[in-house]
Write a protein that holds these residues in place. Structure first.
Motif, PDB file in Angstrom:
ATOM      1  N   VAL A  96       0.871  -1.206   0.076  1.00 17.01           N
ATOM      2  CA  VAL A  96      -0.045  -0.204   0.187  1.00 17.01           C
ATOM      3  C   VAL A  96       0.707   1.362   0.036  1.00 17.01           C
ATOM      4  O   VAL A  96       1.985   1.440   0.676  1.00 17.01           O
ATOM      5  N   ARG A  97       0.383   2.148  -0.890  1.00 21.02           N
ATOM      6  CA  ARG A  97       1.239   3.681  -0.984  1.00 21.02           C
ATOM      7  C   ARG A  97       0.296   4.622  -0.384  1.00 21.02           C
ATOM      8  O   ARG A  97       0.789   5.551   0.383  1.00 21.02           O
ATOM      9  N   THR A  98      -0.824   4.705  -0.357  1.00 22.53           N
ATOM     10  CA  THR A  98      -1.721   5.604  -0.018  1.00 22.53           C
ATOM     11  C   THR A  98      -2.928   4.881   0.981  1.00 22.53           C
ATOM     12  O   THR A  98      -3.641   4.057   0.180  1.00 22.53           O
ATOM     13  N   ILE A  99      -3.431   5.735   1.909  1.00 24.10           N
ATOM     14  CA  ILE A  99      -4.508   5.490   2.800  1.00 24.10           C
ATOM     15  C   ILE A  99      -5.525   6.384   2.696  1.00 24.10           C
ATOM     16  O   ILE A  99      -4.817   7.505   3.205  1.00 24.10           O
ATOM     17  N   ILE A 100      -6.490   6.407   2.146  1.00 19.21           N
ATOM     18  CA  ILE A 100      -7.771   7.186   2.251  1.00 19.21           C
ATOM     19  C   ILE A 100      -8.520   6.921   3.396  1.00 19.21           C
ATOM     20  O   ILE A 100      -9.078   5.712   3.324  1.00 19.21           O
ATOM     21  N   LYS A 108      -8.649  11.910   6.553  1.00 17.90           N
ATOM     22  CA  LYS A 108      -6.915  11.858   6.595  1.00 17.90           C
ATOM     23  C   LYS A 108      -6.460  11.075   5.342  1.00 17.90           C
ATOM     24  O   LYS A 108      -7.320  10.298   4.770  1.00 17.90           O
ATOM     25  N   ILE A 109      -5.130  11.496   4.980  1.00 19.55           N
ATOM     26  CA  ILE A 109      -4.669  10.711   4.128  1.00 19.55           C
ATOM     27  C   ILE A 109      -3.138  10.482   4.602  1.00 19.55           C
ATOM     28  O   ILE A 109      -2.683  11.101   5.504  1.00 19.55           O
ATOM     29  N   GLY A 203      -5.784  16.309   0.674  1.00 17.80           N
ATOM     30  CA  GLY A 203      -4.667  15.762  -0.221  1.00 17.80           C
ATOM     31  C   GLY A 203      -3.783  16.633  -0.827  1.00 17.80           C
ATOM     32  O   GLY A 203      -2.992  16.304  -1.634  1.00 17.80           O
ATOM     33  N   LYS A 204      -3.895  18.064  -0.646  1.00 13.38           N
ATOM     34  CA  LYS A 204      -3.379  18.798  -1.160  1.00 13.38           C
ATOM     35  C   LYS A 204      -1.579  18.690  -1.120  1.00 13.38           C
ATOM     36  O   LYS A 204      -1.092  18.659  -0.032  1.00 13.38           O
ATOM     37  N   ILE A 208      -0.732  11.014  -4.685  1.00  9.61           N
ATOM     38  CA  ILE A 208      -1.321   9.798  -4.390  1.00  9.61           C
ATOM     39  C   ILE A 208      -1.165   8.797  -5.494  1.00  9.61           C
ATOM     40  O   ILE A 208      -0.999   8.804  -6.705  1.00  9.61           O
ATOM     41  N   LEU A 209      -0.437   7.848  -4.880  1.00  8.66           N
ATOM     42  CA  LEU A 209       0.301   6.597  -5.941  1.00  8.66           C
ATOM     43  C   LEU A 209      -0.586   5.344  -5.579  1.00  8.66           C
ATOM     44  O   LEU A 209      -0.906   5.063  -4.491  1.00  8.66           O
TER      45      LEU A 209
END
Lengths: 323, 332
Positions: A96-100, A108-109, A203-204, A208-209
């Motif tokens: 995993v690279r990104t958690i939304i 959160k990101i 997410g600014k 996001i990968l």
């Protein structure tokens, strides 16, 4: 042996039991309804039917109510939601690279590189785009929140809705509704707006990968998943236990902690039967006048909260040392 | 050209009101412990003490002060300005004259937030039954200009030029001797704490941030230890010279402390509706895209859960990052 994880959030309180391999064996979802202690007790009541205290080797808490929960259950670890969510996500998906994560009041990101949290962001004081807002809109449109996502999927067109502010979004939605757009189109527009707001706000500046995991209660909403996929341009994965990820993370952290220390502080599921009451008072010690919460279990003082100087919260710790 | 706003009191007399008020004994000068008091208190307190006045200083910010500030102040002001109002309200009945520093300029060609220029008006028009105020503009760009403020304040109190001059020099010395800033040593993980000084040093409004970070095993470095020339050099790389002093300083400090690897991350403490901060935060983020950066917005709400979650998660993250980086020498 099982490991207990408790996530006391603003909207829901989740309890999970995991086994040695960190697989989920039990999950309980409850509405916090403004009373975290009662919610935890309720959950314990349900756990008691099938599990014994001796089977639970460690307990961990997370969520905005983690401290109060940790005190009453005797948790081995009380961790913030970022660490808990990342721990759980990495357990099921190493790459995993990104958690939304979108919960009741927070979104959160979390950016992960090589299995390490390298960056994260949370929404600021604004709650636009979080679960509470969706909840409220579902209620207003008289659609059960569980079906909200299906409505969005039905729509062929998305109505443009302002997602910057929950108050403006609501008036925008009402306006569009009065102009005759149907519910499906408005809900799809709302999902698009929330995702837009999330990516621009939380997410600014973040890259996001993939692989992206979408966690938290809002991930149940298929419309939100679709909106994320449309705007990101790749698949977003919703883990099977997306709403339990915080609790699972807390359980894993507690498991690791107890493996190190060898002893658990868990006070047992009998807590369900205890009579727990809280009383708050204004401390007169100084001009700060902290609103201190005092927790009683069966008329014994269990803990204090809310004092800035820790005069009260330390008092109990000293007493327990003596006892 | 400097505007000399002689906005001294509601009933100024030719000799200043000092002579009249002194009949009752030693003059009590009230100094509110808000805004830039944290930075310039040695100067202010020494100056008035050396003039032979009693100095009455408000308490550290607390709930009563915040509540009073919110009650009196116009709604759209930022929290530090509201807190300043609260400090004024808490000492207005205990002093003969109130000092409301109208700090205009610290360096040539740059300014302090506009709320400082209008601070005396905001306070005087919002709080009733105030004692007379000393609110002469303070231009601290040179000793000579700063002395203008001292002369005016001294005249107002009916003090001789000689006495004012001596008090002024003692005050300057006290300010020079004062060492401010935090530079923790002995922590494995360190962060730079950036923001307007009153947000960093007011432990009530930032909810004990410094102590909390130390407790989490995080050391703190603040901007005072970075040389002024360095701050200036870094800010020169911006496409335009920053208009506000704190913007330039905070930007310079952030970029320098990250590039020099003095810290592992940056925490920026910002008031909820601060205009200059909204720009500077973006500038820092753009210049340091991969450096750990946490923004804490502080506002009137006193619930600590939100701030605790953020700093705990940040500390966790930094701790893991440093552990990994020290295990493997190359970056992933």
């Amino acid at each position: 042996m099982y490991y207990l994880g408790v996530d006391v959030g603003s909207v829901s309180t989740d309890l999970v039991l995991i086994n040695e391999n960190s697989n989920l064996v039990e999950k309980i979802y409850l509405r916090t309804k403004g009373n975290p202690i009662k919610a935890v007790q309720e959950g314990f009541k349900m756990l008691r039917k099938n599990y014994k205290d001796s089977e639970i080797a460690a307990a961990g808490t997370t969520g905005s109510g983690r401290l109060i929960a940790a005190t009453i259950i005797g948790a081995d670890a009380a961790k913030n939601e970022i660490t808990a969510h990342a721990t759980a996500a990495l357990e099921i998906e190493k790459d995993v690279r990104t958690i939304i994560e979108i919960g009741g009041q927070d979104s959160k990101i979390i950016i992960i590189n090589n299995g390490i949290v390298v960056d994260f962001a949370m929404n600021t004081v604004c709650a636009a785009g979080t679960g509470s807002f969706l909840d409220r809109q579902a209620e207003r449109l008289d659609i059960p929140i569980e079906e909200f996502g299906d409505y969005a999927l039905k729509a062929t067109n998305s109505v443009r809705i302002s997602g910057r502010c929950a108050v403006f979004a609501e008036s925008d939605m009402i306006h569009k509704q009065q102009m005759g757009y149907n519910h499906s189109e408005i809900i799809r527009g709302l999902c698009d707006a929330l995702v837009r707001n999330y990516l621009n706000n939380v997410g600014k500046g973040k890259t996001i990968l993939p692989k992206v995991l979408f966690q938290g209660g809002v991930a149940a909403n298929k419309g939100m998943k679709m909106a994320f996929e449309n705007q990101l341009g790749f698949e977003v994965f919703v883990p099977e236990n997306h709403s339990m990820m915080g609790a699972i993370g807390a359980a894993i952290i507690a498991k690791e902690k107890v493996k190190k220390t060898g002893i658990t502080n868990f006070r047992g599921l009998t807590l369900a039967e205890s009579n727990i009451v809280t009383r708050s008072f204004e401390c007169e010690g100084c001009a700060n006048k902290c609103e201190v919460v005092k927790i009683y279990e069966n008329n014994n003082v269990m803990g204090y909260f809310g004092d800035r100087c820790t005069k009260w919260s330390n008092r109990l710790r000293e007493n327990t040392k003596l006892a | 050209m400097i505007f000399f706003i002689v906005q001294f009191s509601r009933n100024p007399t030719a000799n200043g009101v000092g002579v009249d008020l002194l009949k009752g004994g030693i003059m009590k000068i009230g100094i509110p412990k808000g805004l830039l008091y944290c930075k310039y208190h040695p100067f202010l307190t020494t100056f008035f003490t050396k003039l032979g006045c009693d100095v009455v200083i408000s308490e550290d910010t607390n709930k009563n002060i915040l509540d009073a500030g919110v009650k009196y102040c116009v709604d759209e002001a930022c929290m530090p300005v509201k807190i300043f109002h609260g400090h004024v309200a808490s000492i207005k009945d205990r002093c003969d004259i109130l000092v409301i520093p109208r700090i205009m300029q610290l360096w040539k060609n740059e300014y302090i937030c506009p709320k400082f220029c209008g601070l005396p008006e905001m306070v005087i028009n919002s709080i009733d039954n105030l004692p007379p105020t000393i609110s002469e503009p303070i231009y601290a760009t040179s000793q000579k200009k700063l002395y203008n403020w001292a002369k005016a304040a001294g005249k107002y109190l009916g003090k001789s030029n000689n006495k004012v001059r001596l008090a002024f020099h003692s005050a300057l010395n006290a300010q020079r001797d004062y060492e401010e800033g935090i530079f923790d040593k002995g922590y494995e993980v360190n962060v730079a704490l950036i923001g307007h000084p009153y947000n960093i040093y007011d432990s009530f409004s930032n909810m004990n941030l410094v102590k909390k970070l130390n407790k989490l095993g995080v050391g703190i470095v603040t901007g005072e230890f970075t040389h002024e020339d360095t701050l200036r050099d870094v800010a020169k790389k911006l496409y335009k010279k920053p208009f506000w002093t704190f913007t330039r300083e905070n930007y310079g400090f952030a970029i320098n402390v990250a590039k020099e690897k003095i810290v592992d991350g940056i925490i920026y403490v910002s008031s909820f509706n601060c205009g200059p901060d909204s720009i500077i935060i973006e500038l820092i983020k753009n210049s340091l895209p991969h450096f750990p950066f946490l923004i804490l917005k502080i506002d009137e709400h006193t619930g600590e859960a939100g701030i605790d979650t953020r700093i705990e998660a940040f500390a966790d993250m930094l701790e893991r990052r440093t552990r990994i980086e020290s295990n493997f020498s190359t970056h992933g």
